[in-house]
Design an enzyme around this catalytic site. Sequence first.
Site, PDB file in Angstrom:
ATOM      1  N   LYS A   1       2.509   2.508  -2.882  1.00 10.11           N
ATOM      2  CA  LYS A   1       2.927   1.217  -2.327  1.00 10.11           C
ATOM      3  C   LYS A   1       3.473   0.252  -3.390  1.00 10.11           C
ATOM      4  O   LYS A   1       4.395  -0.505  -3.116  1.00 10.11           O
ATOM      5  CB  LYS A   1       1.776   0.573  -1.543  1.00 10.11           C
ATOM      6  CG  LYS A   1       1.443   1.363  -0.265  1.00 10.11           C
ATOM      7  CD  LYS A   1       0.318   0.727   0.525  1.00 10.11           C
ATOM      8  CE  LYS A   1      -0.103   1.648   1.665  1.00 10.11           C
ATOM      9  NZ  LYS A   1      -1.198   1.113   2.465  1.00 10.11           N
TER      10      LYS A   1
ATOM     11  N   GLU B   1       8.761 -11.985   1.309  1.00  9.60           N
ATOM     12  CA  GLU B   1       7.856 -12.832   0.550  1.00  9.60           C
ATOM     13  C   GLU B   1       6.430 -12.268   0.514  1.00  9.60           C
ATOM     14  O   GLU B   1       5.766 -12.262  -0.524  1.00  9.60           O
ATOM     15  CB  GLU B   1       7.858 -14.232   1.165  1.00  9.60           C
ATOM     16  CG  GLU B   1       7.300 -15.270   0.240  1.00  9.60           C
ATOM     17  CD  GLU B   1       7.145 -16.617   0.928  1.00  9.60           C
ATOM     18  OE1 GLU B   1       7.816 -16.845   1.949  1.00  9.60           O
ATOM     19  OE2 GLU B   1       6.330 -17.416   0.437  1.00  9.60           O
TER      20      GLU B   1
ATOM     21  N   PRO C   1     -15.662  -6.616 -10.927  1.00  5.27           N
ATOM     22  CA  PRO C   1     -15.449  -8.022 -10.534  1.00  5.27           C
ATOM     23  C   PRO C   1     -14.171  -8.634 -11.116  1.00  5.27           C
ATOM     24  O   PRO C   1     -13.525  -9.447 -10.466  1.00  5.27           O
ATOM     25  CB  PRO C   1     -16.686  -8.741 -11.070  1.00  5.27           C
ATOM     26  CG  PRO C   1     -17.667  -7.690 -11.436  1.00  5.27           C
ATOM     27  CD  PRO C   1     -16.935  -6.418 -11.633  1.00  5.27           C
TER      28      PRO C   1
ATOM     29  N   TYR D   1     -10.673   6.319   8.391  1.00  2.00           N
ATOM     30  CA  TYR D   1     -11.047   6.818   9.728  1.00  2.00           C
ATOM     31  C   TYR D   1     -11.580   8.249   9.721  1.00  2.00           C
ATOM     32  O   TYR D   1     -11.807   8.826  10.770  1.00  2.00           O
ATOM     33  CB  TYR D   1      -9.883   6.676  10.717  1.00  2.00           C
ATOM     34  CG  TYR D   1      -8.553   7.173  10.203  1.00  2.00           C
ATOM     35  CD1 TYR D   1      -8.239   8.518  10.216  1.00  2.00           C
ATOM     36  CD2 TYR D   1      -7.620   6.272   9.709  1.00  2.00           C
ATOM     37  CE1 TYR D   1      -7.030   8.964   9.744  1.00  2.00           C
ATOM     38  CE2 TYR D   1      -6.400   6.706   9.233  1.00  2.00           C
ATOM     39  CZ  TYR D   1      -6.108   8.053   9.261  1.00  2.00           C
ATOM     40  OH  TYR D   1      -4.910   8.492   8.782  1.00  2.00           O
TER      41      TYR D   1
ATOM     42  N   GLY E   1      -4.938  -2.009  -3.557  1.00  2.00           N
ATOM     43  CA  GLY E   1      -3.679  -2.331  -2.886  1.00  2.00           C
ATOM     44  C   GLY E   1      -3.876  -2.793  -1.451  1.00  2.00           C
ATOM     45  O   GLY E   1      -3.271  -3.787  -1.027  1.00  2.00           O
TER      46      GLY E   1
ATOM     47  N   SER F   1      -1.473  13.211   6.984  1.00  2.00           N
ATOM     48  CA  SER F   1      -0.993  12.002   7.662  1.00  2.00           C
ATOM     49  C   SER F   1      -0.843  12.166   9.176  1.00  2.00           C
ATOM     50  O   SER F   1      -0.302  13.159   9.662  1.00  2.00           O
ATOM     51  CB  SER F   1       0.364  11.586   7.082  1.00  2.00           C
ATOM     52  OG  SER F   1       0.844  10.459   7.794  1.00  2.00           O
TER      53      SER F   1
ATOM     54  N   ASP G   1       0.593  -3.857   6.541  1.00  2.00           N
ATOM     55  CA  ASP G   1      -0.867  -3.620   6.548  1.00  2.00           C
ATOM     56  C   ASP G   1      -1.645  -4.908   6.865  1.00  2.00           C
ATOM     57  O   ASP G   1      -2.564  -4.898   7.693  1.00  2.00           O
ATOM     58  CB  ASP G   1      -1.348  -3.093   5.188  1.00  2.00           C
ATOM     59  CG  ASP G   1      -1.001  -1.627   4.974  1.00  2.00           C
ATOM     60  OD1 ASP G   1      -0.807  -0.906   5.974  1.00  2.00           O
ATOM     61  OD2 ASP G   1      -0.927  -1.207   3.806  1.00  2.00           O
TER      62      ASP G   1
END
Length: 276
Positions: free
Chosen positions: A84, A96, A167, A225, A144, A33, A118
């Site tokens: 998450k 919300e 799908p 990245y 996510g 991280s 995000d």
Amino acid sequence: MDIQEGYALSEQVHWRDARNGDYAVIGDPIGHSLSPVMHQAAYQTLGLELTYNAYRVPLGEVALACTHFRHLGYKGINVTVPLKEDALAASRAPDEFSRLVGAANTLRLQDMACTNTDGPGFIETLKGLGIDKGAQVLLLGAGGSARGIARALFEAGYKLCIYNRTPERAERMVRELQIEAELCGANPSGASLIVNATSAGLLGGDLPVQWERAEPDAVAYDLVYKPEPTPFLKAASAHGLRTVDGKPLLAAQGALSLEWWLGIPAPRDAMLASLR
Ligand code: NDP
């Protein structure tokens, strides 16, 4: 304040071995991280005596770990893959957006409130790319991260086409997020922005994007990245497209988390510079 402190702790320290601190990022794995160095750079720029560390938290242990962090003096926690959804479940007061998306990346320990930066962070990074609201976006993925980005793009007024390897998962995502979106193949024709929100590159898989059908002025955006360039961005460049990697998003979501916790403007330039 010592930037190296944050770095040293980012070596996969388990949450039960955490030491006192102010803020941290949790995930599994977490050793890679860049969040500690980015937030320490922000604190340094703002002249704040705060610390930001990184800890490994196995799936299912977010609530337990947060109780421990609160006792150690921590005020807020960033959450990354694969925790998450677990973070949302551990929260007593989700906002919300995070409730709708089904995932949280930012927790406030005092009252166990949570948010998801995000999606809004992603929209922030589109400024300056010349992609007007109302433009068509091809979004690859239904995990996510794709959920937060899809909802944020919809709220911001973009037209969405979504492709996912499975799908049915994309169909479910559109239904649960209460958005309007077309389910399509990986055909970028007509799209001003092509977003890779899958982990295909990380896992060595290839995405079946029909690059030869891309608009010449389209932007290819990868949430990932590493490596530089990612396989997705390498293919986009080979077809002459402009590219954006996941670092601006990492900086933007981190800046929004800092602002949510501290209520002051985050030094975005310093945060992004620390990643480069
Ligand atoms: P999830 O595990 O929730 O979702 C993974 C997605 O990738 C699914 O849509 C899955 O499709 C798809 N996928 C996986 N392997 C392949 C493959 N071989 N071919 C095609 N599709 C595949 O992950 P997240 O949504 O949480 O994260 C996605 C990526 O985004 C991660 O790499 C993460 O690191 C990055 N990220 C970066 C951020 C930043 O700040 N820069 C912020 C958030 C995320 P299926 O449904 O078919 O399995």
